[in-house]
Design a protein around this motif. Structure first.
Motif, PDB file in Angstrom:
ATOM      1  N   TYR A   1       0.881  -1.164   0.000  1.00 27.82           N
ATOM      2  CA  TYR A   1       0.000   0.000   0.000  1.00 27.82           C
ATOM      3  C   TYR A   1       0.922   1.217   0.000  1.00 27.82           C
ATOM      4  O   TYR A   1       2.062   1.147   0.456  1.00 27.82           O
ATOM      5  CB  TYR A   1      -0.874   0.024   1.256  1.00 27.82           C
ATOM      6  CG  TYR A   1      -1.796  -1.158   1.361  1.00 27.82           C
ATOM      7  CD1 TYR A   1      -3.080  -1.120   0.814  1.00 27.82           C
ATOM      8  CD2 TYR A   1      -1.385  -2.321   2.003  1.00 27.82           C
ATOM      9  CE1 TYR A   1      -3.928  -2.212   0.915  1.00 27.82           C
ATOM     10  CE2 TYR A   1      -2.232  -3.412   2.106  1.00 27.82           C
ATOM     11  CZ  TYR A   1      -3.499  -3.354   1.553  1.00 27.82           C
ATOM     12  OH  TYR A   1      -4.326  -4.434   1.650  1.00 27.82           O
ATOM     13  N   LEU A   2       0.423   2.346  -0.483  1.00 31.29           N
ATOM     14  CA  LEU A   2       1.213   3.565  -0.532  1.00 31.29           C
ATOM     15  C   LEU A   2       0.519   4.652   0.271  1.00 31.29           C
ATOM     16  O   LEU A   2      -0.694   4.829   0.178  1.00 31.29           O
ATOM     17  CB  LEU A   2       1.389   4.035  -1.985  1.00 31.29           C
ATOM     18  CG  LEU A   2       2.128   5.354  -2.196  1.00 31.29           C
ATOM     19  CD1 LEU A   2       3.575   5.256  -1.730  1.00 31.29           C
ATOM     20  CD2 LEU A   2       2.054   5.756  -3.663  1.00 31.29           C
ATOM     21  N   GLY A   3       1.286   5.360   1.053  1.00 28.42           N
ATOM     22  CA  GLY A   3       0.762   6.471   1.832  1.00 28.42           C
ATOM     23  C   GLY A   3       1.819   7.549   1.957  1.00 28.42           C
ATOM     24  O   GLY A   3       2.936   7.408   1.463  1.00 28.42           O
ATOM     25  N   SER A   4       1.455   8.610   2.618  1.00 30.98           N
ATOM     26  CA  SER A   4       2.368   9.720   2.838  1.00 30.98           C
ATOM     27  C   SER A   4       2.342  10.064   4.323  1.00 30.98           C
ATOM     28  O   SER A   4       1.272  10.291   4.886  1.00 30.98           O
ATOM     29  CB  SER A   4       1.940  10.921   1.990  1.00 30.98           C
ATOM     30  OG  SER A   4       2.806  11.998   2.180  1.00 30.98           O
ATOM     31  N   LEU A   5       3.498  10.052   4.944  1.00 35.27           N
ATOM     32  CA  LEU A   5       3.612  10.336   6.370  1.00 35.27           C
ATOM     33  C   LEU A   5       4.749  11.330   6.594  1.00 35.27           C
ATOM     34  O   LEU A   5       5.675  11.424   5.781  1.00 35.27           O
ATOM     35  CB  LEU A   5       3.948   9.062   7.158  1.00 35.27           C
ATOM     36  CG  LEU A   5       2.927   7.939   7.160  1.00 35.27           C
ATOM     37  CD1 LEU A   5       3.506   6.690   7.817  1.00 35.27           C
ATOM     38  CD2 LEU A   5       1.664   8.368   7.881  1.00 35.27           C
TER      39      LEU A   5
ATOM     40  N   LEU B   1       3.646   0.448   2.697  1.00 37.13           N
ATOM     41  CA  LEU B   1       3.233  -0.441   3.777  1.00 37.13           C
ATOM     42  C   LEU B   1       3.034  -1.820   3.173  1.00 37.13           C
ATOM     43  O   LEU B   1       2.228  -1.987   2.249  1.00 37.13           O
ATOM     44  CB  LEU B   1       1.931   0.059   4.406  1.00 37.13           C
ATOM     45  CG  LEU B   1       1.237  -0.857   5.396  1.00 37.13           C
ATOM     46  CD1 LEU B   1       2.087  -1.050   6.647  1.00 37.13           C
ATOM     47  CD2 LEU B   1      -0.134  -0.305   5.765  1.00 37.13           C
ATOM     48  N   ALA B   2       3.785  -2.792   3.651  1.00 38.82           N
ATOM     49  CA  ALA B   2       3.672  -4.153   3.129  1.00 38.82           C
ATOM     50  C   ALA B   2       2.321  -4.746   3.517  1.00 38.82           C
ATOM     51  O   ALA B   2       1.839  -4.532   4.629  1.00 38.82           O
ATOM     52  CB  ALA B   2       4.799  -5.021   3.686  1.00 38.82           C
ATOM     53  N   ASN B   3       1.710  -5.501   2.588  1.00 44.55           N
ATOM     54  CA  ASN B   3       0.459  -6.165   2.929  1.00 44.55           C
ATOM     55  C   ASN B   3       0.757  -7.305   3.904  1.00 44.55           C
ATOM     56  O   ASN B   3       1.923  -7.582   4.208  1.00 44.55           O
ATOM     57  CB  ASN B   3      -0.294  -6.626   1.678  1.00 44.55           C
ATOM     58  CG  ASN B   3       0.396  -7.750   0.933  1.00 44.55           C
ATOM     59  OD1 ASN B   3       1.295  -8.412   1.433  1.00 44.55           O
ATOM     60  ND2 ASN B   3      -0.014  -7.973  -0.294  1.00 44.55           N
TER      61      ASN B   3
END
Length: 118
Positions: free
Chosen positions: A10-14, A97-99
């Motif tokens: 998954y891709l996110g921004s932190l 984020l790894a599944n």
């Protein structure tokens, strides 16, 4: 917070910031919510304290929950903060984020046994 990116991530921004601990961490509430939403199998026996596995740059980190980390922030050990964020901290960064399946494989490589609390 995270959207499907590929079959394994998954891709996110932190925001990324250094911390004085040896483990990477996100806010405990965020950690439990992500664990429940993305890693739950539905059989009701999931541990919400299992580490998440996040990738920043080319490195993977087991990520624990910590009440002292601000929400929306990934706190990395100080020596692990990417060079391109030096002097710009906290800095917003794409984070993978790894599944659940990929995270399980990666955690085995780190020596995490699944029995100890994160």
């Amino acid at each position: 917070m995270f959207e499907r990116f590929s079959s394994g991530y998954y891709l996110g921004s932190l925001y990324v910031q250094p911390r004085g601990e040896d483990e990477a961490a996100i806010r405990r509430d965020d950690h439990e919510r992500v664990n429940e939403q993305l890693y739950a199998t539905g059989d009701g026996v999931e541990r919400l304290d299992n580490p998440l596995v996040m990738k920043v740059g080319t490195r993977h980190y087991p990520v624990v929950g910590d009440d002292d980390v601000p929400t929306g922030t990934l706190a990395l050990p100080a020596d692990a903060v990417p060079d391109d964020l030096e002097g710009k901290l906290p800095g917003r960064r794409e984070v993978f984020l790894a599944n659940a399946e990929r995270a399980s494989d990666l955690l085995q490589y780190t020596g995490w046994d699944g029995e100890s609390s994160a």
